[in-house]
Design a protein around this motif. Structure first.
Motif, PDB file in Angstrom:
ATOM      1  N   LEU A   9      59.106 -26.650 -43.103  1.00 19.94           N
ATOM      2  CA  LEU A   9      58.371 -27.721 -44.081  1.00 19.94           C
ATOM      3  C   LEU A   9      57.626 -26.976 -44.979  1.00 19.94           C
ATOM      4  CD1 LEU A   9      57.370 -30.799 -44.461  1.00 19.94           C
ATOM      5  CD2 LEU A   9      55.608 -30.007 -42.851  1.00 19.94           C
ATOM      6  N   HIS A  10      56.775 -26.048 -44.997  1.00 20.28           N
ATOM      7  CA  HIS A  10      56.011 -25.452 -46.139  1.00 20.28           C
ATOM      8  C   HIS A  10      56.880 -24.799 -46.885  1.00 20.28           C
ATOM      9  CE1 HIS A  10      52.219 -26.940 -44.691  1.00 20.28           C
ATOM     10  NE2 HIS A  10      52.526 -26.733 -43.637  1.00 20.28           N
ATOM     11  N   PHE A  11      58.017 -24.063 -46.571  1.00 20.95           N
ATOM     12  CA  PHE A  11      59.118 -23.649 -47.762  1.00 20.95           C
ATOM     13  C   PHE A  11      59.177 -24.886 -48.669  1.00 20.95           C
ATOM     14  CE2 PHE A  11      63.311 -23.151 -48.576  1.00 20.95           C
ATOM     15  CZ  PHE A  11      63.466 -21.882 -49.342  1.00 20.95           C
ATOM     16  N   TRP A  12      59.785 -25.741 -48.049  1.00 21.70           N
ATOM     17  CA  TRP A  12      60.304 -26.890 -48.838  1.00 21.70           C
ATOM     18  C   TRP A  12      59.139 -27.763 -49.625  1.00 21.70           C
ATOM     19  CZ3 TRP A  12      65.035 -27.036 -50.060  1.00 21.70           C
ATOM     20  CH2 TRP A  12      66.085 -26.363 -49.526  1.00 21.70           C
ATOM     21  N   LEU A  13      57.819 -27.881 -49.194  1.00 16.04           N
ATOM     22  CA  LEU A  13      56.762 -28.275 -50.027  1.00 16.04           C
ATOM     23  C   LEU A  13      56.397 -27.148 -50.930  1.00 16.04           C
ATOM     24  CD1 LEU A  13      54.511 -29.567 -47.203  1.00 16.04           C
ATOM     25  CD2 LEU A  13      55.860 -30.978 -48.648  1.00 16.04           C
ATOM     26  N   THR A  14      56.531 -25.946 -50.849  1.00  8.07           N
ATOM     27  CA  THR A  14      56.398 -24.947 -51.979  1.00  8.07           C
ATOM     28  C   THR A  14      57.420 -25.115 -53.010  1.00  8.07           C
ATOM     29  OG1 THR A  14      55.243 -23.428 -50.343  1.00  8.07           O
ATOM     30  CG2 THR A  14      56.228 -22.609 -52.411  1.00  8.07           C
ATOM     31  N   LEU A  15      58.673 -25.221 -52.728  1.00  3.55           N
ATOM     32  CA  LEU A  15      59.667 -25.468 -53.554  1.00  3.55           C
ATOM     33  C   LEU A  15      59.817 -26.879 -54.352  1.00  3.55           C
ATOM     34  CD1 LEU A  15      62.931 -23.962 -51.763  1.00  3.55           C
ATOM     35  CD2 LEU A  15      61.764 -23.347 -53.578  1.00  3.55           C
ATOM     36  N   GLY A  16      59.248 -27.927 -53.769  1.00  2.00           N
ATOM     37  CA  GLY A  16      58.974 -29.150 -54.302  1.00  2.00           C
ATOM     38  C   GLY A  16      58.043 -29.109 -55.226  1.00  2.00           C
ATOM     39  N   ILE A  17      56.839 -28.409 -55.014  1.00  2.16           N
ATOM     40  CA  ILE A  17      55.615 -28.555 -55.882  1.00  2.16           C
ATOM     41  C   ILE A  17      56.077 -27.616 -57.127  1.00  2.16           C
ATOM     42  CG2 ILE A  17      53.341 -27.964 -56.250  1.00  2.16           C
ATOM     43  CD1 ILE A  17      53.319 -30.364 -54.749  1.00  2.16           C
ATOM     44  N   ALA A  18      56.764 -26.435 -57.023  1.00  2.00           N
ATOM     45  CA  ALA A  18      57.131 -25.677 -57.854  1.00  2.00           C
ATOM     46  C   ALA A  18      58.162 -26.452 -58.941  1.00  2.00           C
ATOM     47  CB  ALA A  18      57.960 -24.722 -57.416  1.00  2.00           C
ATOM     48  N   LYS A  19      59.199 -27.166 -58.353  1.00  2.88           N
ATOM     49  CA  LYS A  19      59.925 -27.963 -59.023  1.00  2.88           C
ATOM     50  C   LYS A  19      59.357 -29.176 -59.982  1.00  2.88           C
ATOM     51  CE  LYS A  19      64.555 -30.590 -58.944  1.00  2.88           C
ATOM     52  NZ  LYS A  19      65.423 -31.171 -58.049  1.00  2.88           N
ATOM     53  N   ALA A  20      58.389 -29.816 -59.030  1.00  6.65           N
ATOM     54  CA  ALA A  20      57.641 -30.951 -59.564  1.00  6.65           C
ATOM     55  C   ALA A  20      56.859 -30.718 -60.808  1.00  6.65           C
ATOM     56  CB  ALA A  20      56.818 -31.717 -58.710  1.00  6.65           C
ATOM     57  N   THR A  21      56.250 -29.445 -60.878  1.00 11.03           N
ATOM     58  CA  THR A  21      55.487 -28.939 -61.828  1.00 11.03           C
ATOM     59  C   THR A  21      56.308 -27.992 -63.082  1.00 11.03           C
ATOM     60  OG1 THR A  21      54.824 -26.913 -60.586  1.00 11.03           O
ATOM     61  CG2 THR A  21      53.265 -28.789 -60.358  1.00 11.03           C
ATOM     62  N   GLY A  22      57.550 -28.170 -62.851  1.00 10.74           N
ATOM     63  CA  GLY A  22      58.511 -27.443 -63.774  1.00 10.74           C
ATOM     64  C   GLY A  22      58.371 -25.900 -63.746  1.00 10.74           C
ATOM     65  N   THR A  68      50.484 -31.211 -62.911  1.00  9.53           N
ATOM     66  CA  THR A  68      50.108 -29.953 -62.336  1.00  9.53           C
ATOM     67  C   THR A  68      50.033 -30.053 -60.641  1.00  9.53           C
ATOM     68  OG1 THR A  68      47.633 -30.619 -62.221  1.00  9.53           O
ATOM     69  CG2 THR A  68      48.380 -29.558 -64.114  1.00  9.53           C
ATOM     70  N   ALA A  69      50.052 -28.934 -60.030  1.00  8.83           N
ATOM     71  CA  ALA A  69      49.982 -29.072 -58.462  1.00  8.83           C
ATOM     72  C   ALA A  69      48.716 -30.001 -58.209  1.00  8.83           C
ATOM     73  CB  ALA A  69      49.922 -27.768 -57.918  1.00  8.83           C
ATOM     74  N   PRO A  70      48.740 -30.742 -57.181  1.00  7.31           N
ATOM     75  CA  PRO A  70      47.497 -31.209 -56.472  1.00  7.31           C
ATOM     76  C   PRO A  70      46.223 -30.278 -56.588  1.00  7.31           C
ATOM     77  CG  PRO A  70      49.205 -31.725 -55.153  1.00  7.31           C
ATOM     78  CD  PRO A  70      49.638 -30.609 -55.947  1.00  7.31           C
ATOM     79  N   ASP A  71      45.087 -31.101 -56.667  1.00  4.90           N
ATOM     80  CA  ASP A  71      43.731 -30.227 -56.581  1.00  4.90           C
ATOM     81  C   ASP A  71      43.583 -29.465 -55.300  1.00  4.90           C
ATOM     82  OD1 ASP A  71      43.000 -30.998 -59.105  1.00  4.90           O
ATOM     83  OD2 ASP A  71      41.629 -32.724 -58.422  1.00  4.90           O
ATOM     84  N   PHE A  72      44.178 -29.860 -54.127  1.00  2.00           N
ATOM     85  CA  PHE A  72      43.951 -29.320 -52.835  1.00  2.00           C
ATOM     86  C   PHE A  72      45.022 -28.326 -52.456  1.00  2.00           C
ATOM     87  CE2 PHE A  72      46.647 -32.982 -52.225  1.00  2.00           C
ATOM     88  CZ  PHE A  72      47.697 -32.413 -51.799  1.00  2.00           C
TER      89      PHE A  72
END
Length: 84
Positions: A9-22, A68-72
């Motif tokens: 799950l956290h692998f995909w979340l890390t990739l998701g945030i990376a992609k979402a922030t360019g 940007t990535a979320p504050d948290f």
């Protein structure tokens, strides 16, 4: 302290945030701006975050496009450095 979250799950979340922030993590690895150890540490840091559900919902809600990535986000500073 809570046990680390699900690695997949956290692998995909890390990739998701990376992609979402360019941020292109593969390019960062290729250009040696990010080491494999750094990449692994990002996922492990994410696994300690207590906001996985919020993060997942945010990625779905904003259709994968974030300024940007979320504050948290525990990897926010690294995402910002890689985006620069």
């Amino acid at each position: 302290m809570a046990p680390p979250g699900n690695q997949r799950l956290h692998f995909w979340l890390t990739l998701g945030i990376a992609k979402a922030t360019g941020v292109d993590l593969q390019a960062a690895l290729h250009k040696t701006r990010l080491t494999r150890g750094d990449y692994s540490a990002m996922i492990n840091r994410c696994r300690t975050c207590q906001h996985a559900q919020t993060c997942d919902a945010l990625l779905k809600e904003d259709q994968g496009c974030l300024e940007t990535a979320p504050d948290f986000c525990l990897n926010r500073d690294l995402f910002e450095a890689l985006a620069a």
